[in-house]
Write a protein that holds these residues in place. Structure first.
Motif, PDB file in Angstrom:
ATOM      1  N   GLU B 152     -27.880  24.802   9.958  1.00 17.01           N
ATOM      2  CA  GLU B 152     -26.886  24.010   9.239  1.00 17.01           C
ATOM      3  C   GLU B 152     -26.972  22.533   9.559  1.00 17.01           C
ATOM      4  OE1 GLU B 152     -23.076  25.853  10.024  1.00 17.01           O
ATOM      5  OE2 GLU B 152     -23.937  27.761   9.333  1.00 17.01           O
ATOM      6  N   HIS B 153     -27.327  22.197  10.799  1.00 17.10           N
ATOM      7  CA  HIS B 153     -27.259  20.786  11.182  1.00 17.10           C
ATOM      8  C   HIS B 153     -28.614  20.181  11.517  1.00 17.10           C
ATOM      9  CE1 HIS B 153     -22.973  21.335  11.173  1.00 17.10           C
ATOM     10  NE2 HIS B 153     -23.108  22.371  11.995  1.00 17.10           N
ATOM     11  N   VAL B 154     -29.358  20.821  12.420  1.00 16.04           N
ATOM     12  CA  VAL B 154     -30.552  20.159  12.949  1.00 16.04           C
ATOM     13  C   VAL B 154     -31.684  20.121  11.928  1.00 16.04           C
ATOM     14  CG1 VAL B 154     -32.218  20.127  14.822  1.00 16.04           C
ATOM     15  CG2 VAL B 154     -29.880  20.901  15.251  1.00 16.04           C
ATOM     16  N   ALA B 155     -31.971  21.281  11.311  1.00 20.05           N
ATOM     17  CA  ALA B 155     -33.107  21.326  10.395  1.00 20.05           C
ATOM     18  C   ALA B 155     -32.924  20.399   9.190  1.00 20.05           C
ATOM     19  CB  ALA B 155     -33.370  22.762   9.954  1.00 20.05           C
ATOM     20  N   PRO B 156     -31.748  20.399   8.512  1.00 20.78           N
ATOM     21  CA  PRO B 156     -31.583  19.455   7.391  1.00 20.78           C
ATOM     22  C   PRO B 156     -31.735  18.008   7.833  1.00 20.78           C
ATOM     23  CG  PRO B 156     -29.824  21.082   7.400  1.00 20.78           C
ATOM     24  CD  PRO B 156     -30.585  21.271   8.658  1.00 20.78           C
ATOM     25  N   TRP B 157     -31.215  17.688   9.023  1.00 21.13           N
ATOM     26  CA  TRP B 157     -31.310  16.311   9.514  1.00 21.13           C
ATOM     27  C   TRP B 157     -32.768  15.936   9.741  1.00 21.13           C
ATOM     28  CZ3 TRP B 157     -33.173  13.585  13.621  1.00 21.13           C
ATOM     29  CH2 TRP B 157     -32.685  12.281  13.788  1.00 21.13           C
TER      30      TRP B 157
END
Lengths: 286, 329
Positions: B152-157
């Protein structure tokens, strides 16, 4: 001149302060993950604990159940593994410490033992599979126990070797000078002195195998029902946890968490007990 | 002749002689017993290596050296290549080491030089205890807690910010699945940090106090003492500790099986699912339906064994170098 010395001095102090703060940050960073993992296990595990956990069988998906057969299987295999692995380990450790102290062969065994100590456990599972499961044609609790025993042996060898080497030479010489044969010296004098250390090694080995999953996956496999037949596939805590955690069913996942909590608690308690045994018996040999 | 007279006719000392002969025999037997146990240790390692070479002979014979370089893994058509699992094993272990080595060094430094005296022993014990937690717990935590955060957070960023960079871009672009090589590498790092830091701490503690004190007396800062005295003195053992951790990371099964995704597609992206040798064996061995399939998995196990053997042997030699020098000093 004066200014440049000052600058150098300040730079060294800044570098020092920065690196020491970074080291504190690293320690916090490392501990943060570990505390997070423990906390997760604790939270999910306690939420999933229930009395039926220890009395009911592993359920089919969707219905209620416990982990009784897996607990029994793990217990049985671990005990057999210790019963096989500990004597072999103690004997081999004795050979290293008493008969091969400064011999090349002893060094070679020590080296091989250290490699075995950190060898990937799944490889040991494959080894036992080709040695026992394949020729006999079926998975069995015995095969699982042997795979675990292969993990017990190097741990016990290492600690026995170290602990016997710590026994002062004067003790051996005193006993031998009374005309006591060497095997009696070892069994009745040296073992008695090194016992806390050896017991610690066996406890640590038990802690290590009670969470091992990889070597059981294709030696003891799994069993959905209650079975105390060591010659048949046997359920075990780690394998059941693995199977249930990877499943899409919520009831299974919560059982997996309960199992994870039980295993983690057991391992931590064993680890603390082992250290306590060693600390309390830290006798001086005078 | 009655028994009693025979006893009296024996020369003096015969009983003692008999006893010492018996003791000598017992000693020899004892020695042989414990020696046999030591031989079991040697046999276990040799047996593991040989049995896997034997079990993997089908795969090695069928695919030849191409087994190492082929990316194909097709159970239906019985074509197996080891490249994807080997690649995944190396990449996840490298990610793990890249994170774990600096952090472990920091922890060891903290525990030997920085922390207040009263804090050192308890924290060190806690870290050693954590090193004993079964890897399946790390895997479960990875799957249920860490994977959602990564997805949810690291990969999209990462995809949005690093995905378009010229060289690094392909490594960090991909759908936000959460599972994948980067996740597996991070979970592995968390797992090996306790190992490496306890070895490093023990090694740092062996540095003689007078060496450090001399450096302090010359006006060195704590960092300078660590960097210029402690590290050079213990260099080989520190490398040994790192290799010990690398051996663990390469052979770790459960922690990565949960979060790697079991995919035999070769991708450059670290955010995509991959596979490792240990995870492939754990996932597929019990279900392998043909002899060639099973043999290929055993052959993979043999490769893993050889690689970890080399890594661990280097670790042992490096660690031994320090203890030998300590012994002679």
């Amino acid at each position: 001149m004066r200014a440049s010395v000052d600058r150098l001095h300040r730079r060294r102090r800044v570098v020092n302060a920065f690196n020491l703060v970074a080291s504190c940050a690293c320690a916090l960073f490392g501990l943060f993950w570990l505390v997070w993992i423990l906390w997760t296990t604790l939270r999910h595990g306690i939420a999933a604990l229930k009395p039926g956990l220890f009395t009911q069988m592993t359920p089919p998906p969707g219905s209620d159940g416990g982990l009784a057969n897996a607990l029994f299987g793990s217990l049985a295999m671990s005990l057999v593994a210790i019963a096989i692995g500990a004597p072999v380990g103690v004997a081999a450790g004795t050979w290293l410490a008493e008969f091969a102290r400064r011999r090349a062969l002893g060094e070679a065994v020590r080296f091989v033992n250290d490699i075995l100590l950190s060898a990937p456990s799944i490889v040991l599972g494959l080894f036992v599979y080709t040695l026992f499961v394949r020729p006999r044609g079926h998975f069995s609790g015995w095969a699982g126990a042997i795979a675990l025993a292969l993990i017990v042996v190097p741990v016990v060898v290492r600690t026995t070797d170290e602990m016997l080497q710590l026994v002062p030479a004067t003790m051996r010489e005193a006993a031998l000078s009374l005309g006591v044969p060497q095997w009696k010296v070892t069994l009745q004098v040296l073992y008695r002195s090194a016992l806390p250390g050896i017991a610690t090694g066996i406890l640590l080995a038990l802690a290590r195998i009670s969470g091992e999953t990889a070597p059981l996956l294709f030696t003891s496999l799994n069993n959905q029902y209650w079975s105390h037949d060591m010659d048949a596939p046997l359920a075990s805590m780690p394998v059941v946890i693995f199977q249930y955690a990877m499943s899409p069913y919520e009831s299974w996942q919560s059982l997996a968490w309960a199992g994870a909590f039980v295993v983690t608690t057991f391992v931590l308690v064993l680890g603390i007990a082992a250290r306590a045994v060693l600390l309390r018996n830290k006798v001086s040999h005078d | 002749m009655p028994l009693s007279t025979r006893m009296t006719m024996e020369p003096p000392g015969a009983a003692a002689h008999r006893r010492s002969a018996r003791d000598a025999l017992a000693d020899r037997m004892f020695r042989c017993t414990v020696g046999a146990a030591a031989a079991i240790v040697l046999a276990a390692l040799a047996g593991a290596a040989l049995s896997m070479l034997w079990g993997g002979r089908d795969a090695f014979a069928t695919f030849g050296p191409g087994f190492l370089s082929s990316t194909e893994w097709d159970a239906v058509h019985h074509r197996f290549g080891a490249f994807v699992p080997i690649y995944g094993t190396l990449v996840t272990a490298l990610i793990a080491m890249a994170i774990a080595v600096p952090v472990s060094f920091g922890i060891a430094l903290f525990l030997t030089e920085v922390a207040p005296q009263r804090l050192r022993a308890p924290v060190a014990t806690a870290i050693e205890l954590l090193a004993g937690i079964p890897s399946i717990i790390y895997g479960m935590w990875g799957l249920f807690v860490f994977v959602p955060i990564m997805g949810e957070h690291v990969a999209p960023w990462l995809d949005a910010h690093l995905g378009h960079w010229p060289l690094l871009g392909p490594l960090f672009s991909g759908p936000p699945l959460g599972i994948g090589m980067l996740t597996a590498g991070i979970v592995l790092a968390v797992m090996v940090i306790p190992f490496i830091s306890s070895v490093m701490r023990e090694v740092f503690l062996t540095v003689p106090a007078r060496l450090k004190e001399s450096a302090y007396a010359l006006g060195s800062t704590t960092w300078e003492v660590v960097w210029n005295v402690v590290l050079p003195t213990t260099r080989s053992a520190v490398i040994g500790g790192i290799f010990l951790g690398l051996g663990r990371a390469l052979g770790e099964t459960m922690a990565v099986t949960f979060v790697l995704g079991n995919s035999h597609q070769l991708t450059a992206s670290l955010l995509m699912p991959g596979n490792s040798i240990a995870a492939t064996i754990a996932n597929e061995f019990a279900e392998a339906d043909s002899d060639l399939y099973r043999s290929s998995l055993v052959a993979l196990g043999f490769l893993l064994f050889v690689v970890t053997f080399v890594v661990l042997a280097i670790a042992k030699l490096m660690l031994r170098r320090l203890s030998r020098r300590e012994g002679s000093a």
